[in-house]
Write a protein that holds these residues in place. Structure first.
Motif, short mmCIF file in Angstrom:
data_model
loop_
_atom_site.label_atom_id
_atom_site.label_comp_id
_atom_site.label_asym_id
_atom_site.label_seq_id
_atom_site.Cartn_x
_atom_site.Cartn_y
_atom_site.Cartn_z
N ARG A 4 0.82 -1.21 0.00
CA ARG A 4 0.00 0.00 0.00
C ARG A 4 0.85 1.26 0.00
NH1 ARG A 4 -5.28 0.08 0.64
NH2 ARG A 4 -5.14 2.16 1.54
N ALA A 5 2.16 1.15 0.31
CA ALA A 5 3.02 2.33 0.31
C ALA A 5 3.36 2.78 -1.11
CB ALA A 5 4.29 2.06 1.10
N ASP A 6 3.21 1.87 -2.07
CA ASP A 6 3.54 2.23 -3.45
C ASP A 6 2.51 3.20 -4.01
OD1 ASP A 6 5.76 0.59 -3.45
OD2 ASP A 6 4.67 -1.15 -4.22
N HIS A 7 3.00 4.11 -4.87
CA HIS A 7 2.12 5.11 -5.47
C HIS A 7 2.27 5.12 -6.99
CE1 HIS A 7 0.94 6.39 -1.62
NE2 HIS A 7 1.66 7.50 -1.47
N LEU A 8 1.26 5.68 -7.64
CA LEU A 8 1.27 5.89 -9.09
C LEU A 8 1.15 7.39 -9.34
CD1 LEU A 8 -1.17 2.99 -9.73
CD2 LEU A 8 1.14 3.06 -10.67
N LEU A 9 1.96 7.88 -10.26
CA LEU A 9 1.94 9.29 -10.63
C LEU A 9 1.25 9.42 -11.99
CD1 LEU A 9 3.07 12.24 -10.09
CD2 LEU A 9 5.01 11.56 -11.53
N VAL A 77 5.96 4.09 -8.30
CA VAL A 77 6.49 2.90 -8.99
C VAL A 77 6.01 2.82 -10.43
CG1 VAL A 77 6.73 1.57 -6.86
CG2 VAL A 77 4.57 1.49 -8.13
N GLY A 78 5.16 3.75 -10.85
CA GLY A 78 4.68 3.77 -12.23
C GLY A 78 4.09 5.12 -12.56
N ILE A 79 4.18 5.51 -13.84
CA ILE A 79 3.70 6.81 -14.28
C ILE A 79 2.73 6.60 -15.45
CG2 ILE A 79 4.33 9.06 -15.25
CD1 ILE A 79 7.05 8.75 -13.89
N GLY A 80 1.57 7.24 -15.36
CA GLY A 80 0.56 7.13 -16.42
C GLY A 80 0.26 8.50 -17.01
N PRO A 81 0.62 8.76 -18.26
CA PRO A 81 0.30 10.04 -18.88
C PRO A 81 -1.01 9.99 -19.66
CG PRO A 81 1.84 8.84 -20.27
CD PRO A 81 1.52 7.94 -19.09
N THR A 82 -1.70 11.11 -19.72
CA THR A 82 -2.83 11.29 -20.63
C THR A 82 -2.80 12.75 -21.07
OG1 THR A 82 -5.20 10.98 -20.97
CG2 THR A 82 -4.53 11.86 -18.83
N ALA A 83 -3.58 13.08 -22.08
CA ALA A 83 -3.56 14.45 -22.60
C ALA A 83 -4.73 14.66 -23.54
CB ALA A 83 -2.25 14.73 -23.34
#
Length: 470
Positions: A4-9, A77-83
């Protein structure tokens, strides 16, 4: 499964601002940061932005997050882009933009899209080109700026540019308008295949975070960055509408209906329809009408207090009286086509029918809600007439925070509407989680991260009353 400490940007490069958000791996929003940029219109139909302004806003939002949430940024731990979709950028071989970008709202390339469709049909090429698609915009750009088209090294959309800044890699997904670059299509729009970005599945990692960018914002180097997809498709992911028979209402400045289809919609109809490739062999298709833009118009007309159009706070004094009115608003009907009914019909615009002396501000407000709801139902009916029945409706967007509006939409539609816990940023986080290997596929990620918060239903009496109004 990650701890649960992991985050997504997530990074959402929209039409007016860049929003950066942090999510837990089970879809809970931790924090957001936002920075804006201008939109310029140097000529009719133009809506341009400077990619340097995009990057400055992105860096500003990331820097603010690094200052405010340093421990959370180290846990990414992971990055998700949108635009915004179809926002085309041409880069030179040093990665610098050759002039401004066309934002998603730019209308100057519509005629080129029409021309391109005719050319493809004449050549018997079964390639779907949307009304204001990236491919049509490239054809326009080649004609308008031939020197830029000739000297550019890379063609990207806004999200692809974000990926390039973060990783140094070039990438796109099928929401760019095609699943693969047909050489004849590329030639028709005036470019060459080596200039076009490689197209990958939206859940694949496009690359890994560069060490210099990671250091600048307190992130770990090498974090996977997803290919991602456009903001509209991310909204569908955010509500779990990713399979055939599922649809999503987005109630923002524009009311957009997007449904998962097995084939694209025709684009010769009066309705302002669109389609673009989604996952595997599926498509997203639907139509759009003004929504909160109608509230902005009404607020300006009545000189009501300033505030975001879809923020219930400025509407609060009017909502009880509007809610007390019966379906049909005592004969007042609003057609919400403030910008025209559709590309095939430039003469039909918004109107108020049945306006009487006894009608008050609350009547205008409720009629606005009902008119936009009926317009959105017309899209649902059109989809069903084309063999695309939707069994499961989901909703997102700031307008859905207005209880009366969503109640009217559910009654006009005659079906329940499910509200979940996020917007396009959550959709980007879901995709980023798959790219980071936290979930095996998009279906599992949606199940683990998208949470149903409310189901809006209607009484049989309201559904019957609105059937007569509609």
């Amino acid at each position: 499964m990650a701890g649960r400490a992991d985050h997504l940007l997530t990074i959402d490069l929209g039409t007016t601002s860049c929003k950066v958000s942090l999510f837990t791996t089970d879809g809970l929003l931790v924090a957001s940061s936002q920075a804006g940029y201008p939109l310029r219109s140097p000529e009719p139909g133009a809506a341009e932005q400077d990619p340097a302004d995009w990057q400055a806003a992105l860096w500003q939002a990331l820097e603010r997050m690094a200052v405010d949430r340093p421990a959370d940024m180290r846990a990414v731990v992971g990055i998700g882009p949108t635009a915004q979709m179809n926002a085309v950028v041409l880069l030179d071989d040093a990665g610098q933009a050759l002039g401004p970008a066309q934002s998603s709202m730019d209308q100057r390339a519509v005629a080129h899209g029409t021309w391109l469709r005719a050319e493809l049909l004449q050549r018997d090429l079964s390639i779907y080109v949307g009304r204001n698609s990236t491919c049509g915009r490239l054809a326009w750009m080649h004609d308008r700026y031939p020197d830029r088209a000739a000297t550019c090294a890379h063609v990207l959309e806004a999200r692809g540019l974000v990926i390039y800044w973060l990783t140094g890699e070039l990438a796109a997904d099928a929401s760019i308008g095609v699943r693969a670059w047909d050489p004849e299509l590329v030639r028709l729009v005036g470019f060459t295949p080596e200039k076009m970005p490689p197209i990958y599945p939206l859940w694949q990692a496009a690359g890994r975070l560069r060490a210099d960018v990671a250091k600048k914002f307190g992130l770990l180097p090498g974090v996977p960055v997803a290919v991602g997809t456009g903001d509209g498709a991310c909204a569908n992911v955010a509500v779990g509408a990713i399979g055939p028979g599922q649809g999503c209402f987005t109630l923002g400045t524009t009311g957009v209906v997007r449904c998962v289809l097995e084939s694209p919609l025709p684009i010769t109809e009066v309705l302002p329809t669109f389609s673009f490739p989604f996952m595997e062999t599926l498509w997203l298709g639907g139509a759009l009408y003004p929504a909160s833009a109608c509230l902005q118009w009404l607020r300006a007309l009545l000189r009501l207090p300033d505030g975001p159009a879809d923020d219930p706070a400025w509407l609060e004094p009017l909502l009880p009286a509007a809610a007390a009115l019966p379906p049909g608003t005592e004969g007042l009907i609003f057609l919400p086509f403030l910008f025209g009914l559709g590309p095939a019909d430039g003469e039909t615009y918004a109107s108020l029918h049945g306006l009487r002396y006894a009608h008050k501000t609350e009547h205008l407000l409720r009629a606005t809600f009902e008119g936009t709801a009926c317009a959105m139902r017309s899209v649902a009916d059109y989809l069903e007439s084309r063999g695309h029945a939707v069994r499961d409706w989901r909703a997102t967007g700031g307008g859905m925070r207005i209880a009366l509006w969503r109640q009217i939409i559910a009654a006009v539609l005659g079906r329940p509407i499910v509200l979940t816990n996020g917007d396009s940023s959550l959709g980007a986080a879901v995709i980023g989680a798959v790219a980071a290997g936290l979930y095996p596929d998009l279906t599992e990620a949606v199940a683990g991260m998208v949470q149903v918060q409310h189901e809006e239903t209607s009484s049989a009496a309201d559904v019957s009353a609105y059937q007569k109004v509609y």
